[in-house]
Design a protein around this motif. Structure first.
Motif, PDB file in Angstrom:
ATOM      1  N   UNK A  78       0.826  -1.207   0.000  1.00  0.00           N
ATOM      2  CA  UNK A  78       0.000   0.000   0.000  1.00  0.00           C
ATOM      3  C   UNK A  78       0.862   1.258   0.000  1.00  0.00           C
ATOM      4  N   UNK A  79       1.982   1.204   0.706  1.00  0.00           N
ATOM      5  CA  UNK A  79       2.882   2.360   0.744  1.00  0.00           C
ATOM      6  C   UNK A  79       3.429   2.660  -0.646  1.00  0.00           C
ATOM      7  N   UNK A  80       3.724   1.603  -1.402  1.00  0.00           N
ATOM      8  CA  UNK A  80       4.276   1.763  -2.748  1.00  0.00           C
ATOM      9  C   UNK A  80       3.211   2.254  -3.730  1.00  0.00           C
ATOM     10  N   UNK A  81       1.962   1.775  -3.568  1.00  0.00           N
ATOM     11  CA  UNK A  81       0.888   2.053  -4.532  1.00  0.00           C
ATOM     12  C   UNK A  81      -0.019   3.225  -4.139  1.00  0.00           C
ATOM     13  N   UNK A  82       0.229   3.800  -2.992  1.00  0.00           N
ATOM     14  CA  UNK A  82      -0.688   4.791  -2.412  1.00  0.00           C
ATOM     15  C   UNK A  82      -1.117   5.884  -3.393  1.00  0.00           C
ATOM     16  N   UNK A  83      -0.152   6.565  -4.011  1.00  0.00           N
ATOM     17  CA  UNK A  83      -0.488   7.697  -4.880  1.00  0.00           C
ATOM     18  C   UNK A  83      -1.248   7.250  -6.127  1.00  0.00           C
ATOM     19  N   UNK A  84      -0.913   6.077  -6.645  1.00  0.00           N
ATOM     20  CA  UNK A  84      -1.597   5.559  -7.839  1.00  0.00           C
ATOM     21  C   UNK A  84      -3.054   5.227  -7.532  1.00  0.00           C
ATOM     22  N   UNK A  85      -3.288   4.564  -6.369  1.00  0.00           N
ATOM     23  CA  UNK A  85      -4.661   4.195  -5.996  1.00  0.00           C
ATOM     24  C   UNK A  85      -5.485   5.434  -5.677  1.00  0.00           C
ATOM     25  N   UNK A  86      -4.878   6.409  -4.998  1.00  0.00           N
ATOM     26  CA  UNK A  86      -5.597   7.657  -4.695  1.00  0.00           C
ATOM     27  C   UNK A  86      -6.033   8.358  -5.980  1.00  0.00           C
ATOM     28  N   UNK A  87      -5.144   8.423  -6.963  1.00  0.00           N
ATOM     29  CA  UNK A  87      -5.455   9.077  -8.232  1.00  0.00           C
ATOM     30  C   UNK A  87      -6.597   8.359  -8.952  1.00  0.00           C
ATOM     31  N   UNK A  88      -6.530   7.023  -8.994  1.00  0.00           N
ATOM     32  CA  UNK A  88      -7.599   6.240  -9.623  1.00  0.00           C
ATOM     33  C   UNK A  88      -8.930   6.493  -8.928  1.00  0.00           C
ATOM     34  N   UNK A  89      -8.918   6.486  -7.600  1.00  0.00           N
ATOM     35  CA  UNK A  89     -10.151   6.664  -6.832  1.00  0.00           C
ATOM     36  C   UNK A  89     -10.756   8.047  -7.051  1.00  0.00           C
ATOM     37  N   UNK A  90      -9.902   9.073  -7.114  1.00  0.00           N
ATOM     38  CA  UNK A  90     -10.384  10.436  -7.340  1.00  0.00           C
ATOM     39  C   UNK A  90     -11.022  10.579  -8.729  1.00  0.00           C
ATOM     40  N   UNK A  91     -10.466   9.838  -9.696  1.00  0.00           N
ATOM     41  CA  UNK A  91     -10.963   9.947 -11.081  1.00  0.00           C
ATOM     42  C   UNK A  91     -12.136   9.015 -11.374  1.00  0.00           C
ATOM     43  N   UNK A  92     -12.337   8.012 -10.499  1.00  0.00           N
ATOM     44  CA  UNK A  92     -13.368   7.005 -10.782  1.00  0.00           C
ATOM     45  C   UNK A  92     -14.487   7.044  -9.743  1.00  0.00           C
ATOM     46  N   UNK A  93     -14.500   6.111  -8.798  1.00  0.00           N
ATOM     47  CA  UNK A  93     -15.661   5.915  -7.930  1.00  0.00           C
ATOM     48  C   UNK A  93     -15.723   6.828  -6.706  1.00  0.00           C
ATOM     49  N   UNK A  94     -14.566   7.298  -6.248  1.00  0.00           N
ATOM     50  CA  UNK A  94     -14.554   8.163  -5.077  1.00  0.00           C
ATOM     51  C   UNK A  94     -14.998   7.481  -3.797  1.00  0.00           C
ATOM     52  N   UNK A  95     -14.544   6.236  -3.580  1.00  0.00           N
ATOM     53  CA  UNK A  95     -14.843   5.522  -2.334  1.00  0.00           C
ATOM     54  C   UNK A  95     -14.191   6.242  -1.151  1.00  0.00           C
ATOM     55  N   UNK A  96     -14.732   5.973   0.036  1.00  0.00           N
ATOM     56  CA  UNK A  96     -14.128   6.506   1.256  1.00  0.00           C
ATOM     57  C   UNK A  96     -12.969   5.578   1.650  1.00  0.00           C
ATOM     58  N   UNK A  97     -11.756   5.943   1.251  1.00  0.00           N
ATOM     59  CA  UNK A  97     -10.582   5.111   1.535  1.00  0.00           C
ATOM     60  C   UNK A  97      -9.574   5.915   2.347  1.00  0.00           C
ATOM     61  N   UNK A  98      -8.700   5.193   3.029  1.00  0.00           N
ATOM     62  CA  UNK A  98      -7.697   5.879   3.842  1.00  0.00           C
ATOM     63  C   UNK A  98      -6.399   5.083   3.849  1.00  0.00           C
ATOM     64  N   UNK A  99      -5.306   5.804   3.907  1.00  0.00           N
ATOM     65  CA  UNK A  99      -3.969   5.220   4.013  1.00  0.00           C
ATOM     66  C   UNK A  99      -3.318   5.769   5.277  1.00  0.00           C
TER      67      UNK A  99
END
Length: 392
Positions: free
Chosen positions: A329-350
């Protein structure tokens, strides 16, 4: 259990994290081993004891739990320098690999040798008793592999002999487990979020929420579904999808394109996560970007992880939040955040503190095994009082 020392150990696919005693010692060792010979060559052997033992773990391991008994290994940093080093492969089960146990025994032996801990020592042989809290991926626990894993550890003596290791050369540690608790990783993560080291609730807002915990490791991803303060075993899922394969792809592409040979996946992680010159390597003394390689491969992995999140959320529509944890998750954090902002906008946290995320499992095991130890001691106290009363 009074002479038993607590060990809380997370054998992660990238590295082992261990917490010992009353949190008075911790260890972090790359999860890399390499078969070796007894007399490994060393330059400046007279200076061996001035070096850090973690940089020169060279051991013989004797245990009935191992398929390959009495073998000699380089472990951790020393192993990364070998051309025959091994890391856990995608698709392998943590509970069934000798490597998991070699790492576990090595870390405990280091603690016993370093700490003394009141253990008996005769002729360089330390008799060490431990109460172990550790864990396995949800997928393996659901398959019942935790039972076999535990049974391989309890009831036997496991010996680690330090060979050409700084400060500990010639020391043997006989490890005996008074108790072993194997926890499912998703449940452990939940405990870490809501409980402190003394079993007090620290996150009342979270404790009764419906949450997902997506733990991205090196070889696998576990998604725990937390409902009514426990893991929903039927809905929790594990996937053979981690970051290791992507790290290997990055490592291979850097080698083929730039002619640079990186020792291990850990080197790739450092390139991706370092604060200065992130996604850059040195090529013939020149600072060179590998941003395009990293972004392309990591974004592809992030899309796969996001698909799993989307599918799990659809099946658990009343979920309130998903926490991403683990080294992946530490490695992928920024990529997943960007995808989430552009797509479904789930309530996620790191976890913004990378150490907190990476050490989460070890901390959770420490809380759980500490709670178990306290309860056991309370139960034993009246029995001891009764024994004393009878002798008077």
């Amino acid at each position: 259990m009074t002479n038993s020392r607590i060990a809380a150990i997370d054998v992660g696919n990238d590295s082992l994290k261990g917490i010992f005693g009353k949190m008075d010692a911790e260890v972090n060792i790359p999860n890399v081993i390499a078969r070796d010979v007894e007399d490994r060559p060393i330059i400046g052997i007279e200076e061996l004891d001035t070096q850090d033992p973690l940089d020169g773990i060279h051991i013989r391991v004797h245990s009935p739990a191992l398929k390959d008994n009495n073998a000699i290994y380089r472990v951790g940093n020393l192993a990364t320098k070998s051309n025959n080093s091994t890391e856990l492969d995608p698709g392998s089960s943590k509970s069934e690999e000798d490597q998991t146990l070699v790492m576990l025994f090595a870390s405990i032996a280091l603690d016993a040798a370093r700490n003394g801990s009141g253990f008996k020592k005769n002729n360089n042989v330390i008799e060490a008793n431990y109460t172990l809290g550790t864990g396995l991926p949800l997928r393996e626990v659901k398959e019942g592999k935790d039972v076999g894993y535990r049974s391989r550890l309890v009831g036997s003596v496991h010996q680690v002999e330090f060979l050409v290791t700084p400060r500990y050369q010639g020391i043997k540690v006989n490890i005996k487990f008074d108790e072993v608790k194997v926890y499912p990783e998703g449940f452990a993560a939940f405990i870490n979020l809501v409980m402190d080291n003394n079993s007090n609730i620290i996150n009342k807002d979270l404790i009764d929420k419906r949450i997902l915990i997506q733990d991205i490791g090196g070889l696998s991803t576990d998604i725990a579904v937390i409902k009514d303060r426990k893991v929903d075993d039927d809905k929790a899922q594990g996937f053979n999808l981690g970051v290791s394969e992507s790290l290997e792809l990055i490592r291979e592409e850097i080698r083929s394109r730039h002619g640079i040979e990186l020792d291990s996946r850990r080197d790739v992680v450092e390139i991706i996560t370092k604060k200065n010159d992130r996604n850059h390597i040195m090529v013939k003394g020149s600072r060179t970007s590998v941003h395009d390689i990293v972004d392309r491969i990591m974004l592809e992995l992030a899309k796969k992880q996001y698909r799993h999140l989307r599918n799990m959320w659809q099946k658990n529509s009343q979920t309130e939040i998903c926490y991403f944890i683990g080294g992946g998750s530490s490695v992928l954090k920024e990529y997943i955040k960007t995808l989430n902002n552009n797509l479904d906008g789930y309530n996620i946290d790191f976890f913004e503190d990378e150490k907190e995320s990476i050490w989460m499992m070890a901390n959770a095991y420490y809380k759980l095994i500490g709670d178990f130890t306290r309860k056991t001691q309370k139960q034993q106290a009246p029995k001891e009082e009764q024994k004393l009363a009878k002798t008077k």
